[in-house]
Design a protein around this motif. Structure first.
Motif, PDB file in Angstrom:
ATOM      1  N   ALA A  73      20.501 -33.088 -97.029  1.00 65.73           N
ATOM      2  CA  ALA A  73      20.163 -32.276 -95.855  1.00 65.73           C
ATOM      3  C   ALA A  73      20.002 -33.119 -94.591  1.00 65.73           C
ATOM      4  O   ALA A  73      20.008 -32.577 -93.487  1.00 65.73           O
ATOM      5  N   ASP A  74      19.881 -34.439 -94.729  1.00 64.50           N
ATOM      6  CA  ASP A  74      19.740 -35.330 -93.578  1.00 64.50           C
ATOM      7  C   ASP A  74      21.067 -35.638 -92.894  1.00 64.50           C
ATOM      8  O   ASP A  74      21.068 -36.215 -91.801  1.00 64.50           O
ATOM      9  N   LEU A  75      22.183 -35.302 -93.499  1.00 64.72           N
ATOM     10  CA  LEU A  75      23.474 -35.737 -92.961  1.00 64.72           C
ATOM     11  C   LEU A  75      23.717 -35.328 -91.510  1.00 64.72           C
ATOM     12  O   LEU A  75      24.143 -36.177 -90.713  1.00 64.72           O
ATOM     13  N   PRO A  76      23.459 -34.084 -91.090  1.00 65.72           N
ATOM     14  CA  PRO A  76      23.663 -33.770 -89.661  1.00 65.72           C
ATOM     15  C   PRO A  76      22.774 -34.621 -88.746  1.00 65.72           C
ATOM     16  O   PRO A  76      23.221 -35.097 -87.697  1.00 65.72           O
ATOM     17  N   GLU A  77      21.547 -34.830 -89.148  1.00 65.48           N
ATOM     18  CA  GLU A  77      20.633 -35.633 -88.341  1.00 65.48           C
ATOM     19  C   GLU A  77      21.038 -37.107 -88.368  1.00 65.48           C
ATOM     20  O   GLU A  77      20.926 -37.813 -87.354  1.00 65.48           O
ATOM     21  N   LEU A  78      21.551 -37.596 -89.493  1.00 66.11           N
ATOM     22  CA  LEU A  78      22.048 -38.970 -89.562  1.00 66.11           C
ATOM     23  C   LEU A  78      23.241 -39.158 -88.630  1.00 66.11           C
ATOM     24  O   LEU A  78      23.353 -40.184 -87.959  1.00 66.11           O
ATOM     25  N   GLN A  79      24.107 -38.162 -88.578  1.00 63.23           N
ATOM     26  CA  GLN A  79      25.264 -38.246 -87.685  1.00 63.23           C
ATOM     27  C   GLN A  79      24.807 -38.278 -86.220  1.00 63.23           C
ATOM     28  O   GLN A  79      25.308 -39.070 -85.422  1.00 63.23           O
ATOM     29  N   ARG A  80      23.818 -37.449 -85.877  1.00 64.49           N
ATOM     30  CA  ARG A  80      23.277 -37.454 -84.516  1.00 64.49           C
ATOM     31  C   ARG A  80      22.666 -38.812 -84.184  1.00 64.49           C
ATOM     32  O   ARG A  80      22.932 -39.392 -83.138  1.00 64.49           O
ATOM     33  N   ARG A 122      29.141 -39.038 -94.939  1.00 65.96           N
ATOM     34  CA  ARG A 122      29.022 -38.246 -96.172  1.00 65.96           C
ATOM     35  C   ARG A 122      29.447 -39.068 -97.380  1.00 65.96           C
ATOM     36  O   ARG A 122      28.767 -39.097 -98.414  1.00 65.96           O
ATOM     37  N   GLN A 123      30.584 -39.747 -97.282  1.00 65.37           N
ATOM     38  CA  GLN A 123      31.069 -40.534 -98.414  1.00 65.37           C
ATOM     39  C   GLN A 123      30.167 -41.740 -98.692  1.00 65.37           C
ATOM     40  O   GLN A 123      29.924 -42.077 -99.852  1.00 65.37           O
ATOM     41  N   LEU A 124      29.662 -42.367 -97.643  1.00 65.58           N
ATOM     42  CA  LEU A 124      28.725 -43.475 -97.843  1.00 65.58           C
ATOM     43  C   LEU A 124      27.451 -42.987 -98.525  1.00 65.58           C
ATOM     44  O   LEU A 124      26.910 -43.665 -99.408  1.00 65.58           O
ATOM     45  N   PHE A 125      26.994 -41.805 -98.138  1.00 68.22           N
ATOM     46  CA  PHE A 125      25.831 -41.208 -98.801  1.00 68.22           C
ATOM     47  C   PHE A 125      26.132 -40.982-100.284  1.00 68.22           C
ATOM     48  O   PHE A 125      25.324 -41.323-101.151  1.00 68.22           O
ATOM     49  N   ASP A 184      10.337 -38.665 -88.906  1.00 68.60           N
ATOM     50  CA  ASP A 184       9.140 -38.498 -88.077  1.00 68.60           C
ATOM     51  C   ASP A 184       8.323 -37.266 -88.454  1.00 68.60           C
ATOM     52  O   ASP A 184       7.291 -36.993 -87.851  1.00 68.60           O
ATOM     53  N   GLY A 185       8.776 -36.502 -89.443  1.00 71.54           N
ATOM     54  CA  GLY A 185       8.037 -35.338 -89.907  1.00 71.54           C
ATOM     55  C   GLY A 185       8.240 -34.098 -89.063  1.00 71.54           C
ATOM     56  O   GLY A 185       7.751 -33.030 -89.395  1.00 71.54           O
ATOM     57  N   ALA A 186       8.965 -34.234 -87.953  1.00 72.67           N
ATOM     58  CA  ALA A 186       9.203 -33.101 -87.057  1.00 72.67           C
ATOM     59  C   ALA A 186      10.684 -32.725 -87.022  1.00 72.67           C
ATOM     60  O   ALA A 186      11.132 -32.082 -86.089  1.00 72.67           O
ATOM     61  N   GLY A 187      11.424 -33.164 -88.030  1.00 72.47           N
ATOM     62  CA  GLY A 187      12.835 -32.793 -88.106  1.00 72.47           C
ATOM     63  C   GLY A 187      13.791 -33.790 -87.489  1.00 72.47           C
ATOM     64  O   GLY A 187      14.996 -33.549 -87.451  1.00 72.47           O
ATOM     65  N   ARG A 188      13.282 -34.921 -86.997  1.00 71.70           N
ATOM     66  CA  ARG A 188      14.170 -35.920 -86.410  1.00 71.70           C
ATOM     67  C   ARG A 188      14.018 -37.243 -87.150  1.00 71.70           C
ATOM     68  O   ARG A 188      12.912 -37.668 -87.474  1.00 71.70           O
ATOM     69  N   LEU A 189      15.151 -37.870 -87.379  1.00 70.02           N
ATOM     70  CA  LEU A 189      15.151 -39.194 -87.979  1.00 70.02           C
ATOM     71  C   LEU A 189      15.096 -40.218 -86.856  1.00 70.02           C
ATOM     72  O   LEU A 189      15.723 -40.044 -85.811  1.00 70.02           O
ATOM     73  N   ARG A 190      14.337 -41.283 -87.069  1.00 76.32           N
ATOM     74  CA  ARG A 190      14.136 -42.315 -86.053  1.00 76.32           C
ATOM     75  C   ARG A 190      14.819 -43.630 -86.398  1.00 76.32           C
ATOM     76  O   ARG A 190      14.791 -44.558 -85.605  1.00 76.32           O
ATOM     77  N   GLY A 191      15.415 -43.702 -87.590  1.00 73.09           N
ATOM     78  CA  GLY A 191      16.116 -44.911 -87.978  1.00 73.09           C
ATOM     79  C   GLY A 191      16.673 -44.774 -89.372  1.00 73.09           C
ATOM     80  O   GLY A 191      16.347 -43.837 -90.103  1.00 73.09           O
TER      81      GLY A 191
END
Length: 187
Positions: free
Chosen positions: A36-43, A60-63, A75-82
């Protein structure tokens, strides 16, 4: 009960309307990436690496290939920081760090170091003996981080590989021997 005089209330007007300092955001949680993190990882990848970001299909393939060594800062608010991503080979006990990033607003807080220490510990537990990565020679902060974790230039030429990613896209190749002992940054 008596009312406070109007004059006193007006004297406190600045205190009541002054902006309170924003509390520091809570530290992000380091965890394994999820589908489920893939869209946020792409961003995140596009935000940090811009024109050098991985295309969505490749993330996706690397995942799919390296999920165990694909770590994120949530960050717990729906955004990845790293994130950090390590690719491993089955036969050589060898690994490459394929990506490390932290958002601009969260840099200089030790988050990149935390990501690297955790992924290196997981690689060691998986039996990986050697880890390599490439870094832009001018990225002084990243070079210092990797050197402080024990990475050293891979010879020849002090690790410098001219045109590594194409014309005028030089990289430093750094290597860390994990060995059997505990991870000791800066050894």
């Amino acid at each position: 009960m008596t009312a406070e005089p109007l004059e006193r209330s007006l004297d406190r007007h600045d205190q009541l309307t002054a902006e309170a300092p924003f509390p520091e955001p809570p530290p992000p949680v380091l965890r394994t990436a999820r589908i489920a993190d893939l869209p946020e990882l792409q961003r995140l990848d596009a935000e940090v690496f811009q024109e050098f970001a991985y295309p969505g299909f490749l993330l996706r393939q690397l995942f799919d290939m390296y999920a165990e060594h694909f770590l994120v800062l949530d960050d717990g608010a729906g955004r990845l920081r790293g994130y950090v991503l390590a690719g491993t080979t089955a036969l050589d006990r060898d690994s490459w760090i394929l990506g490390l990033c932290v958002t601009h607003d969260r840099r200089r807080n030790g988050l990149g170091r935390e990501l690297m220490i955790e992924v290196l510990a997981r690689l060691r537990r998986s039996g990986i003996e050697q880890v390599r990565l490439t870094v832009e020679p001018a990225n002084r902060a990243a070079v210092l981080l990797y050197r402080s974790l024990g990475f050293r230039p891979e010879e020849p030429d002090g690790g410098l590989r001219r045109d590594y990613f194409g014309p005028a896209m030089d990289r430093l190749v750094l290597r860390l021997e994990l060995g059997a002992g505990p991870l000791r940054p800066g050894r």
